[in-house]
Write an enzyme that holds these catalytic residues in place. Structure first.
Site, PDB file in Angstrom:
ATOM      1  CG  PHE A 150      38.452  16.008 -39.172  1.00 42.59           C
ATOM      2  CD1 PHE A 150      37.147  16.426 -38.920  1.00 42.59           C
ATOM      3  CD2 PHE A 150      39.487  16.858 -38.794  1.00 42.59           C
ATOM      4  CE1 PHE A 150      36.886  17.643 -38.314  1.00 42.59           C
ATOM      5  CE2 PHE A 150      39.238  18.077 -38.196  1.00 42.59           C
ATOM      6  CZ  PHE A 150      37.931  18.470 -37.949  1.00 42.59           C
ATOM      7  CB  CYS A 282      39.045  25.026 -44.853  1.00 44.05           C
ATOM      8  SG  CYS A 282      38.274  24.829 -46.447  1.00 44.05           S
TER       9      CYS A 282
HETATM   10  P1  NAD Z   1      45.576  17.333 -40.391  1.00 53.71           P
HETATM   11  O1  NAD Z   1      46.631  18.171 -41.005  1.00 53.71           O
HETATM   12  O2  NAD Z   1      45.723  16.950 -38.961  1.00 53.71           O
HETATM   13  O3  NAD Z   1      45.421  15.940 -41.200  1.00 53.71           O
HETATM   14  C1  NAD Z   1      45.241  15.919 -42.588  1.00 53.71           C
HETATM   15  C2  NAD Z   1      45.839  14.630 -43.148  1.00 53.71           C
HETATM   16  O4  NAD Z   1      47.246  14.624 -42.924  1.00 53.71           O
HETATM   17  C3  NAD Z   1      45.288  13.359 -42.518  1.00 53.71           C
HETATM   18  O5  NAD Z   1      45.091  12.401 -43.530  1.00 53.71           O
HETATM   19  C4  NAD Z   1      46.397  12.935 -41.558  1.00 53.71           C
HETATM   20  O6  NAD Z   1      46.484  11.531 -41.398  1.00 53.71           O
HETATM   21  C5  NAD Z   1      47.648  13.448 -42.219  1.00 53.71           C
HETATM   22  N1  NAD Z   1      48.675  13.842 -41.244  1.00 53.71           N
HETATM   23  C6  NAD Z   1      48.473  14.334 -39.989  1.00 53.71           C
HETATM   24  N2  NAD Z   1      49.656  14.607 -39.395  1.00 53.71           N
HETATM   25  C7  NAD Z   1      50.620  14.285 -40.292  1.00 53.71           C
HETATM   26  C8  NAD Z   1      52.043  14.365 -40.272  1.00 53.71           C
HETATM   27  N3  NAD Z   1      52.700  14.822 -39.202  1.00 53.71           N
HETATM   28  N4  NAD Z   1      52.718  13.956 -41.368  1.00 53.71           N
HETATM   29  C9  NAD Z   1      52.068  13.500 -42.446  1.00 53.71           C
HETATM   30  N5  NAD Z   1      50.720  13.414 -42.529  1.00 53.71           N
HETATM   31  C10 NAD Z   1      49.997  13.799 -41.466  1.00 53.71           C
HETATM   32  O7  NAD Z   1      44.188  18.085 -40.663  1.00 53.71           O
HETATM   33  P2  NAD Z   1      42.738  17.740 -40.090  1.00 53.71           P
HETATM   34  O8  NAD Z   1      42.688  18.070 -38.641  1.00 53.71           O
HETATM   35  O9  NAD Z   1      42.308  16.393 -40.535  1.00 53.71           O
HETATM   36  O10 NAD Z   1      41.847  18.794 -40.913  1.00 53.71           O
HETATM   37  C11 NAD Z   1      41.569  20.096 -40.461  1.00 53.71           C
HETATM   38  C12 NAD Z   1      42.455  21.118 -41.141  1.00 53.71           C
HETATM   39  O11 NAD Z   1      42.266  21.033 -42.559  1.00 53.71           O
HETATM   40  C13 NAD Z   1      42.083  22.550 -40.777  1.00 53.71           C
HETATM   41  O12 NAD Z   1      43.276  23.272 -40.580  1.00 53.71           O
HETATM   42  C14 NAD Z   1      41.344  23.069 -42.012  1.00 53.71           C
HETATM   43  O13 NAD Z   1      41.401  24.462 -42.207  1.00 53.71           O
HETATM   44  C15 NAD Z   1      42.081  22.345 -43.093  1.00 53.71           C
HETATM   45  N6  NAD Z   1      41.282  22.275 -44.317  1.00 53.71           N
HETATM   46  C16 NAD Z   1      41.657  23.069 -45.362  1.00 53.71           C
HETATM   47  C17 NAD Z   1      40.913  23.074 -46.528  1.00 53.71           C
HETATM   48  C18 NAD Z   1      41.311  23.944 -47.684  1.00 53.71           C
HETATM   49  O14 NAD Z   1      40.805  23.733 -48.774  1.00 53.71           O
HETATM   50  N7  NAD Z   1      42.181  24.917 -47.516  1.00 53.71           N
HETATM   51  C19 NAD Z   1      39.786  22.249 -46.633  1.00 53.71           C
HETATM   52  C20 NAD Z   1      39.435  21.449 -45.547  1.00 53.71           C
HETATM   53  C21 NAD Z   1      40.202  21.469 -44.393  1.00 53.71           C
END
Ligand code: NAD
Length: 497
Positions: A150, A282
């Site tokens: 998100f 992140c």
């Molecule tokens: P999230 O893991 O909840 O969701 C990410 C994606 O995965 C979404 O599209 C979601 O629909 C999907 N998803 C969620 N649960 C799932 C499941 N059980 N099985 C399969 N798919 C699933 O992450 P978020 O809350 O949207 O984003 C925040 C996180 O992203 C934070 O931990 C942040 O640190 C990380 N992030 C990392 C980077 C990086 O480059 N390392 C960059 C941006 C964000």
């Protein structure tokens, strides 16, 4: 009235036939902006089949033409920069300027994708044996997929599909169900730029739709950005299904403050890097490790942090916006309570934050904990909110030991006036992206985004040269073109001359 978001299948924006939808809310007001559909099994199949079909013709499109598509796309994204930032700010809560930055960092990746002809050049060697030449080509993989979080609704989808498509692949994007409006507009503009039918498909939903992508044998490679547990699941399941996977995950980024650094620079940088975007980056700095006498600056840091005011995206004076959802806000509030329970000293407490005129917003004020130890949950877990943990040590070696023992390795920074200390830190720290007097060292797209340890699962990182390698295969050709027929009879050994 809220709108329903469409799927983008085979060049058409279509209503999903599915009955499950997820509301997309404005995090400052809880107003429902849209409903995002959960694509049905048939729609997921249609996306994959369409991408497979489109690959047959897209892989034949000359590489300069693929680059020109990216040039037109870059120009359109710039033309629509403010419009995209408005959509993004409304659905994510980011301030307008920060939303513009989110779009801009994505535009820069599209610029890199426009360099694809040079980036896809292979290697050659003449006369590897008598009269024999060897050369390699970089060829696309086929259908690739991306699952995005998100917190950067423009930048992160743009990390993925422009690079993959410029390489000659077709791409299926599954954006975050929390912020899907910006990626939808990105797809519309891609069509306007001249993207052929089927080259990009956008499906919506959550776990079920992701699982389809993880299991469909037609999908060759998966890019994921999101939380650690989901990243690990995606890496394990995708590789188990013999796909190439890159999974970028959570973080806990430390900034090390040496006593010879400039105090005001340090305070300004820590304030912006810890609570900017409500800490939902992140690469946000969530731990400040003060070395030696620099710990005397913590009280002044608290004074500056306490002055920072969140607000709605239309408020030019707002420093940052609300948390993305009510659940995210509650999680951060619970983490703050836990920090107090576990004995950290809460110097600035953002728990009861309000913003006039927006009583329903997911507000959390800037929060600073001091005397944090490595055993505390607020240290060990990614909070993903406007919370900074401060700790103090006596030496750079002790600071390095703390950072290196942490499970994450996304980003880190050191503030110092001493080149030797900076050199030691950059050399010894076990973190993939290091800033020297720069708090958030996100590399520009001609480098790659190189998180380490539990912040990344995979081998090849996002954008830059590594993305070209991730989204391609190398084909190596060994050729002999004799001027006249040679007939030495069958060659029974591996000698080539
Ligand atoms: P999230 O893991 O909840 O969701 C990410 C994606 O995965 C979404 O599209 C979601 O629909 C999907 N998803 C969620 N649960 C799932 C499941 N059980 N099985 C399969 N798919 C699933 O992450 P978020 O809350 O949207 O984003 C925040 C996180 O992203 C934070 O931990 C942040 O640190 C990380 N992030 C990392 C980077 C990086 O480059 N390392 C960059 C941006 C964000």
């Amino acid at each position: 009235m809220s709108k329903s978001i469409k799927l983008f299948l085979n060049g058409e924006f279509v209503e999903s036939k599915g009955s499950n939808t997820i509301p997309v809310t404005n995090p400052a007001t809880q107003e429902v902006l849209a409903h995002v559909p959960c694509a049905t099994h048939e729609e997921m199949v249609a996306a994959v089949e369409g991408a497979k079909e489109a690959f047959k013709t897209w892989r034949e499109v000359p590489v300069p033409e693929r680059a020109r598509l990216m040039m037109r796309y870059q120009a359109l994204l710039k033309e629509h920069h403010d419009e995209l930032a408005t959509i993004l700010a409304e659905e994510s809560g980011k301030t307008f300027e920060d939303a513009k930055g989110d779009v801009w960092r994505g535009i820069e990746v599209v610029e890199q994708a426009a360099n694809v002809p040079a980036l896809m050049m292979g290697e050659t060697a003449e006369n590897v044996a008598r009269g024999i030449d060897t050369y390699s080509y970089i060829q696309p993989l086929g259908v690739c997929a991306g699952i995005t979080p998100f917190n950067f609704p423009a930048m992160i989808p743009l990390w993925m599909f422009p690079m993959a498509i410029a390489c000659g692949n077709t791409f299926i994007l599954k954006p975050s169900e929390q912020n899907p409006l910006t990626p939808t507009r990105l797809a519309e503009l891609f069509v306007e730029a001249g993207a052929p039918k089927g080259v990009l498909q956008v499906v919506h939903g959550a776990k079920k739709q992701v699982d389809h992508l993880l299991h469909d044998p037609a999908i060759q490679a998966i890019s994921f950005v999101g939380s650690v547990p989901v990243g690990q699941y995606i890496y394990r399941t995708g590789t188990e299904n013999l796909k190439r996977v890159q999974a970028f995950a959570g973080a806990k980024n430390h900034s090390v403050i040496m006593p010879d650094a400039n105090k005001q620079t340090v305070i300004n940088n820590l304030v912006g890097a810890s609570v900017g975007a409500a800490g939902q980056r992140c690469m946000a700095i969530s731990v400040a490790v003060f070395v030696g006498k620099s710990k005397e600056w913590i009280d002044d840091l608290a004074v500056e942090l306490a002055k920072v005011k969140p607000g709605v995206w239309t408020d030019k004076d707002a420093a940052y916006g609300p948390l993305v959802s009510q659940q995210a806000k509650q999680r951060v509030i619970d983490m703050i309570a836990k920090g107090k329970e576990e004995g950290a000293e809460c110097l600035v407490d953002g728990t009861n934050c309000t913003v006039e005129g927006y009583p329903e917003g997911n507000w959390v004020g800037p929060t600073l904990f001091n005397n944090v130890t490595t055993e505390m949950s607020i240290y060990q877990e990614e909070i993903f909110g406007p919370v900074l943990c401060a700790m103090s040590v006596e030496t750079l070696e002790e600071a390095l030991a703390i950072v290196n023992a942490n499970q994450y390795g996304n980003g880190t920074s050191i503030f110092t006036a001493n080149g030797a200390a900076a050199r030691k830190y950059q050399h010894e720290v076990e973190v993939g992206q290091v800033g020297i007097n720069i708090p958030i060292p996100v590399p520009l797209p001609f480098f790659s985004f190189t998180g380490w340890k539990n912040s990344f699962f995979g081998d090849l990182h996002a954008y830059g040269k590594q993305a070209i390698r991730f989204y391609s295969e190398t084909k190596t050709i060994t050729a002999r073109w004799p001027e006249s027929e040679i007939d030495n009879g069958p060659n029974m050994t591996i000698k080539m001359q």
